[in-house]
Design an enzyme around this catalytic site. Structure first.
Site, mmCIF file in Angstrom:
data_model
loop_
_atom_site.group_PDB
_atom_site.id
_atom_site.type_symbol
_atom_site.label_atom_id
_atom_site.label_comp_id
_atom_site.label_asym_id
_atom_site.label_seq_id
_atom_site.Cartn_x
_atom_site.Cartn_y
_atom_site.Cartn_z
ATOM 1 N N ASP A 247 0.877 -1.164 0.000
ATOM 2 C CA ASP A 247 0.000 0.000 0.000
ATOM 3 C C ASP A 247 0.925 1.229 0.000
ATOM 4 O OD1 ASP A 247 -2.061 1.781 0.008
ATOM 5 O OD2 ASP A 247 -3.165 0.839 1.637
HETATM 6 C C1 BGC Z 1 -4.967 3.326 -0.159
HETATM 7 C C2 BGC Z 1 -5.011 2.319 -1.298
HETATM 8 C C3 BGC Z 1 -4.835 3.042 -2.610
HETATM 9 C C4 BGC Z 1 -3.518 3.785 -2.589
HETATM 10 C C5 BGC Z 1 -3.199 4.527 -3.861
HETATM 11 C C6 BGC Z 1 -3.739 4.232 -0.234
HETATM 12 O O1 BGC Z 1 -3.881 5.308 0.621
HETATM 13 O O2 BGC Z 1 -4.994 2.650 1.071
HETATM 14 O O3 BGC Z 1 -6.218 1.602 -1.267
HETATM 15 O O4 BGC Z 1 -4.905 2.131 -3.662
HETATM 16 O O5 BGC Z 1 -3.555 4.736 -1.542
HETATM 17 O O6 BGC Z 1 -4.001 5.640 -4.031
#
Ligand code: BGC
Length: 719
Positions: A247
């Site tokens: 993540d």
């Molecule tokens: C989120 C993810 C997301 C990623 C990219 C993170 O803050 O938890 O689900 O895909 O950002 O935007």
């Protein structure tokens, strides 16, 4: 799958791996490092001299996100990155329709490819452990079987388009509060039986080419470089050879990450060379602290992903976006996701015959939701609000007026200049949104000195207008100030004084239709007894308002069923009354397997509306239930007849109630969903359905019905 087919696939996998190894062997350390970390916010580096392109990723579950600058969270502001906005994953789950899930996935895949993306960061499949989690709208259900079945279909739909799904967030990412550092304390068996199966289904049955690690910690390790999750479970037990992406900002240590089974590190800052798996990793390899072979393994998996997506052979599907077909899928999904919770006096569907005037009351009646919620935001080509949907359906001869009824608080998030994602990982990454504190805070600010006064004015205006119309439709609930990434609610109360407004309006207009929108249930106790007709609407995509109007006026017969328990209040949920939720350092899942209806049914707690509940404008009868053995599997079979006045759809749900162990008074979990099938029946039509039941059935009772508490057939498994 047949043995021959399996052998063939294994052979192809081996050949692919061999080719990937050769290619990796021709690469320098620098080139390899470039491929395993973000070189832009949504992109890694390729190796041009070897014809290896970069990997381009994009959020999210409801549509392909708009384009950002490569190194800052500022939207570029293009005019060609508007897209199809699909109903959220909770809405999809409420359809209980695998075929539709596959089609919706197909829209996301085609649009991702059409926009030139390789990996789409979806679907979100974390189990809904508490109704207060701010990202629940991005997730499917509290039940692993329902989640796994629909997520697997969704993934297959995406990947038909030579785009990889990225199933997230692995694992136990069930709260937003302190999501970067919070440690989940959970019994391993519960983890395996409740929180991991949907991931297994999406990755192994659905075949997702990639998976995203979660922010939180489990058993002392960050999930994004957890040996237990990534090495023991994913690679060894599940034999998963897809790509693990972190993540954004979920990596915390160079050696731990490099030596783990994580393949790509992504983050939110623009110091790309300083990411843990960038320059610091190069140094660690040179110093002998990390073996280069560990990096080679990652490269091989990334190259295999590229081969699977036809990125290296020039034989890739082009995709497309904003097609009429995509909008039709969004509409059909929205239609099937609406849940008719209550229709006591049969007031719904509303009549279009003699109506001259309609009043729509409530902020959600006229609100657009696509641009909120966090990384799941969508720059929708358009979004039909409920008000527009109703006006569109009724036409110009009916006067449709609107009263706001209540208004939002003034909040910082209204400031469109700062992207929340830039700051979202500060102070541990998430917080609990306290409605009262917020209210106090907002009342202290100059802007919102007027909030209370304005709200009172809107309240009085709605009460004054309500008696004057033939029909009154309230459309309220939550919005993305509550259902939002990086944010948990502190209770299930309706915000902005809606309880008072609803209660008073229902006194004046007992015939009022109540529509509540949201990604998670809300408390209804203050007015539910007075409401005869109640409809639940999720964030349901660009055609959401069209679908809602069609259901309200009977153009479409509702067939959505709740994919989660609607508690009366959050303390009736086991995460709150037995376990912890929203703690900042560690959260203990003391409720064990008793999550959602598993708790309510085992411990005899009454929900407002139970798991699987959803009414129709017609009715169905069940008969001839039996268990059938075929090819070593057990099937539940029965006949379902549409005995009402119009065509409709029913979802038959099969729950297994395990036999009590000899030395125990009652089984640990009263019942669990093991199978379901949605059937579409014309008036008077009968269909035979077969539902395969997996897992142990010894001595169990089989309960099949229209919801978890509306059981029509009981059988004893003779197995
Ligand atoms: C989120 C993810 C997301 C990623 C990219 C993170 O803050 O938890 O689900 O895909 O950002 O935007």
């Amino acid at each position: 799958m047949s043995d021959i087919r399996e052998e063939q696939m294994e052979k192809e996998r081996g050949e692919m791996r061999e080719r990937a190894r050769k290619l990796a062997g021709a690469m320098t350390l620098d080139e390899k490092i470039g491929m395993i970390h973000g070189a832009q916010l949504f992109r890694t580096k390729g190796v041009e001299r070897l014809g290896i392109p970069p990997l381009t990723m994009s959020d999210g579950p409801m549509g392909i996100r708009q384009e950002f600058r490569s190194d800052s969270w500022k939207a570029i502001g293009l005019t060609d990155d508007y897209v199809t906005y699909l109903p959220c994953n909770s809405a999809l789950a409420a359809t209980w329709n695998r075929k539709l899930a596959r089609e919706a996935g197909g829209v996301l895949g085609a649009e991702a490819r059409g926009r030139g993306k390789d990996v789409i960061l979806a679907p979100g499949i974390n189990i809904k452990r508490s109704p207060l989690c701010g990202r629940n709208f991005e997730y499917f259900s509290e039940d692993p079987h329902l989640t796994g079945e629909l997520a697997a279909a969704f993934v297959q739909g995406i990947q038909e388009w030579d785009v990889a799904a990225c199933v997230k967030h692995f694992a136990v990412n069930n709260q937003e509060t302190q999501r970067l550092w919070m440690e989940v304390k959970i019994d391993e068996q519960v983890l395996r039986e409740l929180y991991l199966p949907a991931f297994y289904d999406a990755l192994k049955k659905g075949g997702s080419y990639t998976v995203m690690g979660a922010y939180n910690k489990l058993y002392g390790e960050h999930c994004c470089h957890s040996d237990f999750l990534l090495n023991q479970i994913l690679r060894k037990e599940w034999d998963y050879d897809g790509v693990v992406v972190s993540d954004w900002g979920g990596v915390h240590d160079t050696e731990a990450a490099a030596n783990s089974q994580l393949d790509i590190e992504m983050s939110v800052t623009s110091n790309f060379d300083q990411y843990y798996m960038a320059e610091p990793l190069k140094k660690a390899v040179r110093a002998g602290r990390v073996k280069e072979e560990a990096i080679d393994e990652k490269i091989v998996r990334i190259l295999m992903l590229m081969m699977r997506l036809h990125m290296l052979d020039g034989n890739r599907k082009p995709g497309c976006y904003n097609t009429e077909g995509h909008r039709q899928t969004a509409l059909r999904t929205a239609r099937e996701s609406v849940v008719l919770l209550k229709n006591q006096k049969g007031r719904l569907p509303l009549s279009r015959e003699h109506v001259r005037s309609v009043l729509v009351v409530g902020d959600n009646g006229n609100r657009i939701h696509s641009d909120g919620g966090g990384s799941g935001e969508v720059k929708a080509l358009y979004e039909i609000t409920p008000l527009m949907g109703i006006r569109k359906l009724l036409g110009g001869n009916v006067k449709v007026d609107y009263a706001e009824g209540y208004c939002k608080d003034w909040e910082k998030r209204e400031d469109k200049e700062t992207n929340w994602q830039e700051t979202s990982l500060e102070h541990g990454g998430g917080f609990r949104h306290d409605s009262e504190e917020n209210q106090k805070h907002s009342e202290e600010t100059t802007h919102s000195a007027g909030t209370a006064g304005r709200r009172e004015q809107l309240f009085l205006e709605a009460l004054e207008m309500a008696p004057r119309y033939d029909q009154v439709i309230f459309v309220g609930g939550l919005n993305h100030d509550q259902d939002c990434e990086g944010n948990d609610r502190t209770d299930m109360k309706l915000p902005y004084g809606q309880d008072r407004l609803l209660s008073k309006l229902l006194d004046i207009r007992p015939d009022m239709t109540v529509v509540i929108m949201g990604g998670s249930p809300v408390e209804m106790g203050q007015w539910i007894e007075k409401a005869d007709s109640l409809v639940w609407n999720w964030y349901s995509g660009m055609e959401g308002g069209t679908a809602l109007a069609e259901v309200l006026y009977g153009v479409v017969n509702p067939s959505g069923k709740l994919p989660e328990s609607f508690y009366k209040t959050h303390t009736d949920c086991s995460a709150h009354c037995l376990g912890d939720f929203g703690n900042e350092d560690e959260t203990e899942y003391r409720e064990g397997p008793l999550v959602g209806y598993r708790y309510l049914d085992t411990c005899h707690v009454e929900p407002e509306f139970c798991f699987g509940h959803g009414l129709s404008y017609t009715s169905f009868s069940y008969h001839g239930g039996k268990l059938v053995e075929e090819g070593g599997s057990t099937f539940f079979s029965c006949l379902v007849t549409n005995i009402g006045e119009r065509e409709g759809a029913e979802t038959v749900q099969v729950y297994v109630r395990p036999a009590a162990a000899a030395d125990e008074e009652k089984p640990e979990v009263f019942q669990e969903l093991r199978g379901f099938e949605k059937v579409f029946l014309k008036q008077g039509e009968t269909q035979m359905i077969y539902i395969k039941l997996e897992g142990d059935l010894r001595g169990a009772k089989i309960a099949a019905g229209s919801s978890s508490r509306d059981i029509r057939i009981f059988l004893s498994a003779q197995v």
